[in-house]
Scaffold this motif. Structure first.
Motif, PDB file in Angstrom:
ATOM      1  N   ILE A 146       0.846  -1.197   0.000  1.00 38.27           N
ATOM      2  CA  ILE A 146       0.000   0.000   0.000  1.00 38.27           C
ATOM      3  C   ILE A 146       0.879   1.243   0.000  1.00 38.27           C
ATOM      4  N   SER A 147       1.898   1.257   0.833  1.00 41.56           N
ATOM      5  CA  SER A 147       2.804   2.411   0.914  1.00 41.56           C
ATOM      6  C   SER A 147       3.523   2.646  -0.408  1.00 41.56           C
ATOM      7  N   SER A 148       4.032   1.587  -1.005  1.00 43.95           N
ATOM      8  CA  SER A 148       4.772   1.761  -2.255  1.00 43.95           C
ATOM      9  C   SER A 148       3.851   2.197  -3.388  1.00 43.95           C
ATOM     10  N   SER A 149       2.625   1.696  -3.406  1.00 44.79           N
ATOM     11  CA  SER A 149       1.665   2.115  -4.429  1.00 44.79           C
ATOM     12  C   SER A 149       1.317   3.591  -4.263  1.00 44.79           C
ATOM     13  N   MET A 150       1.206   4.010  -3.027  1.00 45.70           N
ATOM     14  CA  MET A 150       0.908   5.419  -2.760  1.00 45.70           C
ATOM     15  C   MET A 150       2.069   6.308  -3.210  1.00 45.70           C
ATOM     16  N   ARG A 151       3.300   5.882  -2.911  1.00 43.26           N
ATOM     17  CA  ARG A 151       4.468   6.669  -3.328  1.00 43.26           C
ATOM     18  C   ARG A 151       4.567   6.747  -4.850  1.00 43.26           C
ATOM     19  N   ALA A 152       4.181   5.664  -5.537  1.00 42.08           N
ATOM     20  CA  ALA A 152       4.263   5.628  -6.996  1.00 42.08           C
ATOM     21  C   ALA A 152       3.150   6.441  -7.664  1.00 42.08           C
ATOM     22  N   SER A 153       2.077   6.692  -6.940  1.00 40.58           N
ATOM     23  CA  SER A 153       0.975   7.461  -7.522  1.00 40.58           C
ATOM     24  C   SER A 153       1.276   8.959  -7.367  1.00 40.58           C
ATOM     25  N   ASP A 154       0.540   9.739  -8.104  1.00 40.58           N
ATOM     26  CA  ASP A 154       0.706  11.188  -8.005  1.00 40.58           C
ATOM     27  C   ASP A 154      -0.399  11.817  -7.159  1.00 40.58           C
ATOM     28  N   LYS A 155      -1.081  10.997  -6.380  1.00 46.51           N
ATOM     29  CA  LYS A 155      -2.208  11.470  -5.589  1.00 46.51           C
ATOM     30  C   LYS A 155      -1.798  11.750  -4.152  1.00 46.51           C
ATOM     31  N   THR A 156      -2.536  12.655  -3.528  1.00 46.85           N
ATOM     32  CA  THR A 156      -2.322  12.932  -2.110  1.00 46.85           C
ATOM     33  C   THR A 156      -3.154  11.960  -1.286  1.00 46.85           C
ATOM     34  N   ILE A 157      -2.854  11.882  -0.017  1.00 46.63           N
ATOM     35  CA  ILE A 157      -3.635  11.021   0.887  1.00 46.63           C
ATOM     36  C   ILE A 157      -5.095  11.463   0.876  1.00 46.63           C
ATOM     37  N   GLU A 158      -5.310  12.762   0.879  1.00 45.81           N
ATOM     38  CA  GLU A 158      -6.682  13.288   0.875  1.00 45.81           C
ATOM     39  C   GLU A 158      -7.453  12.829  -0.361  1.00 45.81           C
ATOM     40  N   GLN A 159      -6.800  12.830  -1.516  1.00 48.20           N
ATOM     41  CA  GLN A 159      -7.460  12.375  -2.743  1.00 48.20           C
ATOM     42  C   GLN A 159      -7.799  10.887  -2.664  1.00 48.20           C
ATOM     43  N   VAL A 160      -6.860  10.099  -2.182  1.00 47.16           N
ATOM     44  CA  VAL A 160      -7.073   8.647  -2.117  1.00 47.16           C
ATOM     45  C   VAL A 160      -8.196   8.316  -1.141  1.00 47.16           C
ATOM     46  N   VAL A 161      -8.159   8.881   0.058  1.00 47.70           N
ATOM     47  CA  VAL A 161      -9.212   8.547   1.028  1.00 47.70           C
ATOM     48  C   VAL A 161     -10.565   9.062   0.552  1.00 47.70           C
ATOM     49  N   GLY A 162     -10.569  10.154  -0.197  1.00 47.40           N
ATOM     50  CA  GLY A 162     -11.816  10.642  -0.775  1.00 47.40           C
ATOM     51  C   GLY A 162     -12.391   9.666  -1.788  1.00 47.40           C
ATOM     52  N   GLU A 163     -11.526   9.098  -2.621  1.00 47.79           N
ATOM     53  CA  GLU A 163     -11.980   8.124  -3.618  1.00 47.79           C
ATOM     54  C   GLU A 163     -12.403   6.806  -2.983  1.00 47.79           C
ATOM     55  N   VAL A 164     -11.689   6.399  -1.943  1.00 47.31           N
ATOM     56  CA  VAL A 164     -12.014   5.133  -1.278  1.00 47.31           C
ATOM     57  C   VAL A 164     -13.243   5.290  -0.390  1.00 47.31           C
ATOM     58  N   GLY A 165     -13.412   6.481   0.174  1.00 44.40           N
ATOM     59  CA  GLY A 165     -14.533   6.716   1.078  1.00 44.40           C
ATOM     60  C   GLY A 165     -14.217   6.303   2.502  1.00 44.40           C
ATOM     61  N   CYS A 166     -12.999   6.582   2.934  1.00 44.75           N
ATOM     62  CA  CYS A 166     -12.588   6.238   4.296  1.00 44.75           C
ATOM     63  C   CYS A 166     -11.924   7.457   4.935  1.00 44.75           C
ATOM     64  N   SER A 167     -11.528   7.311   6.175  1.00 45.43           N
ATOM     65  CA  SER A 167     -10.869   8.402   6.884  1.00 45.43           C
ATOM     66  C   SER A 167      -9.354   8.305   6.720  1.00 45.43           C
ATOM     67  N   LYS A 168      -8.677   9.398   7.037  1.00 50.61           N
ATOM     68  CA  LYS A 168      -7.212   9.370   7.025  1.00 50.61           C
ATOM     69  C   LYS A 168      -6.694   8.374   8.051  1.00 50.61           C
ATOM     70  N   ASN A 169      -7.377   8.290   9.203  1.00 47.84           N
ATOM     71  CA  ASN A 169      -6.953   7.335  10.232  1.00 47.84           C
ATOM     72  C   ASN A 169      -6.987   5.907   9.718  1.00 47.84           C
ATOM     73  N   ALA A 170      -8.010   5.571   8.933  1.00 48.26           N
ATOM     74  CA  ALA A 170      -8.090   4.221   8.361  1.00 48.26           C
ATOM     75  C   ALA A 170      -6.911   3.993   7.420  1.00 48.26           C
ATOM     76  N   TYR A 171      -6.610   4.977   6.593  1.00 51.63           N
ATOM     77  CA  TYR A 171      -5.480   4.853   5.666  1.00 51.63           C
ATOM     78  C   TYR A 171      -4.176   4.635   6.436  1.00 51.63           C
ATOM     79  N   TYR A 172      -3.953   5.431   7.475  1.00 49.61           N
ATOM     80  CA  TYR A 172      -2.720   5.288   8.257  1.00 49.61           C
ATOM     81  C   TYR A 172      -2.630   3.921   8.923  1.00 49.61           C
ATOM     82  N   LYS A 173      -3.770   3.384   9.329  1.00 52.18           N
ATOM     83  CA  LYS A 173      -3.795   2.036   9.902  1.00 52.18           C
ATOM     84  C   LYS A 173      -3.378   1.008   8.856  1.00 52.18           C
TER      85      LYS A 173
END
Length: 89
Positions: free
Chosen positions: A36-63
């Motif tokens: 998950i971390s490496s995919s995030m680094r390879a993408s050009d998206k911010t955490i806010e964009q990803v959690v918005g698309e997934v429909g979860c909180s930042k805390n869930a992403y960090y978990k």
């Protein structure tokens, strides 16, 4: 048409064992966290964009990136948000 969420769930359930990945010598959840971390680094998206698309909180992403524990219902939206195949996770 195959329901990809059901496929991912059945694969998860059939392989839901505590075992070490021989290639990585890591527990599956830690390998998932790294992917998950490496995919995030390879993408050009911010955490806010990803959690918005997934429909979860930042805390869930960090978990997810810390522990690798992710609900099966979030795997496909996360894969789509990061432009990777769901089976990568």
């Amino acid at each position: 048409m195959v329901n990809l969420r059901l496929v991912v769930l059945s694969v998860y359930c059939s392989q839901n064992q505590l075992m070490v990945d021989p290639r990585e010598n890591k527990l599956p959840n830690l390998l998932l966290a790294e992917r998950i971390s490496s995919s995030m680094r390879a993408s050009d998206k911010t955490i806010e964009q990803v959690v918005g698309e997934v429909g979860c909180s930042k805390n869930a992403y960090y978990k997810w990136v810390k522990t690798g524990h992710i609900d099966v219902n979030n795997i496909i939206p996360l894969a789509e948000a990061l432009s990777v195949h769901p089976f990568y996770f």
